[in-house]
Design an enzyme around this catalytic site. Structure first.
Site, PDB file in Angstrom:
ATOM      1  N   ASN A   1       0.880  -1.175   0.000  1.00  0.00           N
ATOM      2  CA  ASN A   1       0.000   0.000   0.000  1.00  0.00           C
ATOM      3  C   ASN A   1       0.914   1.220   0.000  1.00  0.00           C
ATOM      4  O   ASN A   1       1.460   1.578   1.037  1.00  0.00           O
ATOM      5  CB  ASN A   1      -0.902  -0.029   1.246  1.00  0.00           C
ATOM      6  CG  ASN A   1      -1.710   1.254   1.402  1.00  0.00           C
ATOM      7  OD1 ASN A   1      -1.819   2.039   0.463  1.00  0.00           O
ATOM      8  ND2 ASN A   1      -2.274   1.463   2.582  1.00  0.00           N
ATOM      9  N   TRP A   2       1.071   1.809  -1.170  1.00  0.00           N
ATOM     10  CA  TRP A   2       2.006   2.929  -1.283  1.00  0.00           C
ATOM     11  C   TRP A   2       1.480   4.189  -0.585  1.00  0.00           C
ATOM     12  O   TRP A   2       2.223   5.150  -0.392  1.00  0.00           O
ATOM     13  CB  TRP A   2       2.262   3.269  -2.763  1.00  0.00           C
ATOM     14  CG  TRP A   2       3.072   2.243  -3.510  1.00  0.00           C
ATOM     15  CD1 TRP A   2       3.568   1.055  -3.029  1.00  0.00           C
ATOM     16  CD2 TRP A   2       3.486   2.317  -4.888  1.00  0.00           C
ATOM     17  NE1 TRP A   2       4.258   0.386  -4.021  1.00  0.00           N
ATOM     18  CE2 TRP A   2       4.225   1.144  -5.172  1.00  0.00           C
ATOM     19  CE3 TRP A   2       3.301   3.249  -5.903  1.00  0.00           C
ATOM     20  CZ2 TRP A   2       4.778   0.889  -6.427  1.00  0.00           C
ATOM     21  CZ3 TRP A   2       3.857   2.995  -7.162  1.00  0.00           C
ATOM     22  CH2 TRP A   2       4.587   1.830  -7.412  1.00  0.00           C
ATOM     23  N   LYS A   3       0.209   4.191  -0.236  1.00  0.00           N
ATOM     24  CA  LYS A   3      -0.426   5.393   0.337  1.00  0.00           C
ATOM     25  C   LYS A   3      -0.162   6.598  -0.580  1.00  0.00           C
ATOM     26  O   LYS A   3      -0.071   6.415  -1.790  1.00  0.00           O
ATOM     27  CB  LYS A   3       0.060   5.655   1.766  1.00  0.00           C
ATOM     28  CG  LYS A   3      -0.033   4.406   2.645  1.00  0.00           C
ATOM     29  CD  LYS A   3       0.091   4.738   4.101  1.00  0.00           C
ATOM     30  CE  LYS A   3       0.228   3.450   4.904  1.00  0.00           C
ATOM     31  NZ  LYS A   3      -0.064   3.626   6.305  1.00  0.00           N
TER      32      LYS A   3
ATOM     33  N   HIS B   1      -9.646   1.151   4.746  1.00  0.00           N
ATOM     34  CA  HIS B   1      -8.372   1.367   5.451  1.00  0.00           C
ATOM     35  C   HIS B   1      -8.615   2.311   6.628  1.00  0.00           C
ATOM     36  O   HIS B   1      -9.423   3.248   6.537  1.00  0.00           O
ATOM     37  CB  HIS B   1      -7.336   1.960   4.497  1.00  0.00           C
ATOM     38  CG  HIS B   1      -5.955   1.934   5.065  1.00  0.00           C
ATOM     39  ND1 HIS B   1      -5.526   2.866   5.986  1.00  0.00           N
ATOM     40  CD2 HIS B   1      -4.926   1.081   4.886  1.00  0.00           C
ATOM     41  CE1 HIS B   1      -4.280   2.588   6.338  1.00  0.00           C
ATOM     42  NE2 HIS B   1      -3.890   1.506   5.684  1.00  0.00           N
TER      43      HIS B   1
ATOM     44  N   GLU C   1      -7.032   4.698   7.754  1.00  0.00           N
ATOM     45  CA  GLU C   1      -6.813   6.123   7.460  1.00  0.00           C
ATOM     46  C   GLU C   1      -8.041   6.728   6.792  1.00  0.00           C
ATOM     47  O   GLU C   1      -8.347   7.907   6.982  1.00  0.00           O
ATOM     48  CB  GLU C   1      -5.535   6.294   6.608  1.00  0.00           C
ATOM     49  CG  GLU C   1      -4.291   6.071   7.459  1.00  0.00           C
ATOM     50  CD  GLU C   1      -3.075   5.555   6.712  1.00  0.00           C
ATOM     51  OE1 GLU C   1      -3.048   5.616   5.477  1.00  0.00           O
ATOM     52  OE2 GLU C   1      -2.145   5.070   7.392  1.00  0.00           O
TER      53      GLU C   1
ATOM     54  N   GLU D   1      -5.707  -5.092  10.409  1.00  0.00           N
ATOM     55  CA  GLU D   1      -4.730  -4.026  10.585  1.00  0.00           C
ATOM     56  C   GLU D   1      -5.025  -3.275  11.880  1.00  0.00           C
ATOM     57  O   GLU D   1      -5.807  -2.307  11.873  1.00  0.00           O
ATOM     58  CB  GLU D   1      -4.796  -3.040   9.413  1.00  0.00           C
ATOM     59  CG  GLU D   1      -4.426  -3.656   8.077  1.00  0.00           C
ATOM     60  CD  GLU D   1      -3.772  -2.627   7.164  1.00  0.00           C
ATOM     61  OE1 GLU D   1      -2.670  -2.894   6.689  1.00  0.00           O
ATOM     62  OE2 GLU D   1      -4.343  -1.546   6.962  1.00  0.00           O
TER      63      GLU D   1
ATOM     64  N   GLY E   1       2.119   2.068  10.803  1.00  0.00           N
ATOM     65  CA  GLY E   1       3.089   3.152  10.691  1.00  0.00           C
ATOM     66  C   GLY E   1       3.742   3.534  12.001  1.00  0.00           C
ATOM     67  O   GLY E   1       4.415   4.560  12.082  1.00  0.00           O
TER      68      GLY E   1
ATOM     69  N   SER F   1       3.074  -2.360  10.444  1.00  0.00           N
ATOM     70  CA  SER F   1       4.510  -2.403  10.723  1.00  0.00           C
ATOM     71  C   SER F   1       5.137  -3.760  10.420  1.00  0.00           C
ATOM     72  O   SER F   1       6.000  -4.226  11.174  1.00  0.00           O
ATOM     73  CB  SER F   1       4.785  -1.969  12.161  1.00  0.00           C
ATOM     74  OG  SER F   1       4.395  -0.609  12.341  1.00  0.00           O
TER      75      SER F   1
ATOM     76  N   GLY G   1       2.618  -1.233   4.291  1.00  0.00           N
ATOM     77  CA  GLY G   1       2.652   0.197   4.016  1.00  0.00           C
ATOM     78  C   GLY G   1       4.080   0.668   3.773  1.00  0.00           C
ATOM     79  O   GLY G   1       4.652   0.480   2.698  1.00  0.00           O
ATOM     80  N   GLY G   2       4.677   1.263   4.783  1.00  0.00           N
ATOM     81  CA  GLY G   2       5.998   1.882   4.660  1.00  0.00           C
ATOM     82  C   GLY G   2       7.040   1.019   3.965  1.00  0.00           C
ATOM     83  O   GLY G   2       7.765   1.490   3.071  1.00  0.00           O
TER      84      GLY G   2
HETATM   85  C1  PEP Z   1      -0.986   0.140   5.971  1.00  0.00           C
HETATM   86  O1  PEP Z   1      -1.088   1.355   5.861  1.00  0.00           O
HETATM   87  O2  PEP Z   1      -1.827  -0.602   5.411  1.00  0.00           O
HETATM   88  C2  PEP Z   1       0.127  -0.401   6.741  1.00  0.00           C
HETATM   89  C3  PEP Z   1       0.091  -1.641   7.116  1.00  0.00           C
HETATM   90  O3  PEP Z   1       1.155   0.484   7.032  1.00  0.00           O
HETATM   91  P1  PEP Z   1       2.591   0.135   7.727  1.00  0.00           P
HETATM   92  O4  PEP Z   1       3.072  -1.163   7.119  1.00  0.00           O
HETATM   93  O5  PEP Z   1       3.453   1.284   7.363  1.00  0.00           O
HETATM   94  O6  PEP Z   1       2.337  -0.015   9.175  1.00  0.00           O
END
Ligand code: PEP
Length: 252
Positions: free
Chosen positions: A10-12, A96, A98, A168, A174, A213, A234-235
């Site tokens: 997920n590049w966000k 999601h 967010e 999640e 994050g 994470s 994500g990251g």
């Molecule tokens: C996400 O935003 O779906 C996610 C899992 O982010 P991160 O891996 O950065 O925690």
């Protein structure tokens, strides 16, 4: 029997034409050691065309990060499922945290988005997660079942045959604080049992991935759990080396 593992990045709201080109090229050069894994990148809307062309005919699947619940019309700024399908998206993230938090998306709206994605022949990645306060109050499963039941009540357990659930925990996204493999497994098992109460066969085939994470150094332990079928990343999905190491860890 294990389900096919899925790792989706997920590049966000990250990327640029040049950075995407380099990242996708690095991914496409590295299939070895992860042949069993379905791998996808969920990119920002403006880059769907670019990335769709880059991955065309390859093993790398394309996804989007959100969708409108509406099919067409006067919804300024929204993007319909049919438009995502035009760019050969296979996956669309819905719900999601967010979006739920920053854009006040309700369970009902997420359920409508879920249906829009399936209606256009794509696979929704339905995110479920509890906040830190809910976690500390022992309300994790109550929250997750409420979010999931909004979809089950509206679309039935049959809708679970062509979707992915992503657990999640909001407190892990994050933050660098991942759920432990044991904690995540417990939740994934509970989600699967919740669906199994309606249809055991559907539950047995349902991919439930973990997000929050996930990094190269904790992925293998998470993915070794029997009910964790991969990850939503994500990251770490913005760095080819890190993302590929996570994909390799899912190649069980
Ligand atoms: C996400 O935003 O779906 C996610 C899992 O982010 P991160 O891996 O950065 O925690």
């Amino acid at each position: 029997m294990r389900r096919q593992p899925l790792v989706a990045g997920n590049w966000k709201m990250n990327g640029s034409l040049s950075a995407n080109q380099a990242l996708v090229a690095a991914l496409l050069a590295s299939r070895q050691g992860m042949e069993q894994v379905e791998i996808a990148v969920c990119v920002p809307y403006p880059y769907l065309d670019q990335v769709s062309r880059l991955v065309q005919g390859s093993w790398l699947a394309l996804g989007a990060q959100d969708v409108s619940a509406h099919a067409a019309g006067a919804y300024t700024g929204e993007v319909a499922a049919g438009m995502l399908q035009d760019f050969a998206c296979r996956y669309v993230i819905v719900g999601h945290s967010e979006r739920r938090t920053l854009h006040a998306e309700t369970d009902v709206l997420v359920s409508a988005k879920f249906a829009a994605v399936q209606g256009a022949g794509m696979v929704p990645v339905l995110c479920l997660g509890e906040t830190l306060a809910e976690h500390q109050a022992g309300a994790t499963l109550a929250v997750l079942f409420r979010q999931l039941d909004a979809v089950l009540a509206e679309h039935g357990v049959g809708a679970m045959t062509s979707c992915v659930l992503a657990y999640e925990p909001v407190w892990a996204i994050g933050t660098g604080l991942s759920a432990s493999p044991g904690q995540a497994q417990e939740v994934h098992q509970a989600l699967r049992r919740h669906v199994a109460a309606l249809d055991e066969q559907v539950a047995a085939g349902l991919q439930i991935v973990y997000g929050g994470s996930v990094k190269a150094d904790n992925a293998a332990q998470l993915f070794a759990q029997p009910d964790i079928d991969g990850g939503l990343i994500g990251g770490a999905s913005l760095n080819a080396k890190d993302f590929l190491a996570i994909c390799q860890a899912a190649n069980y």
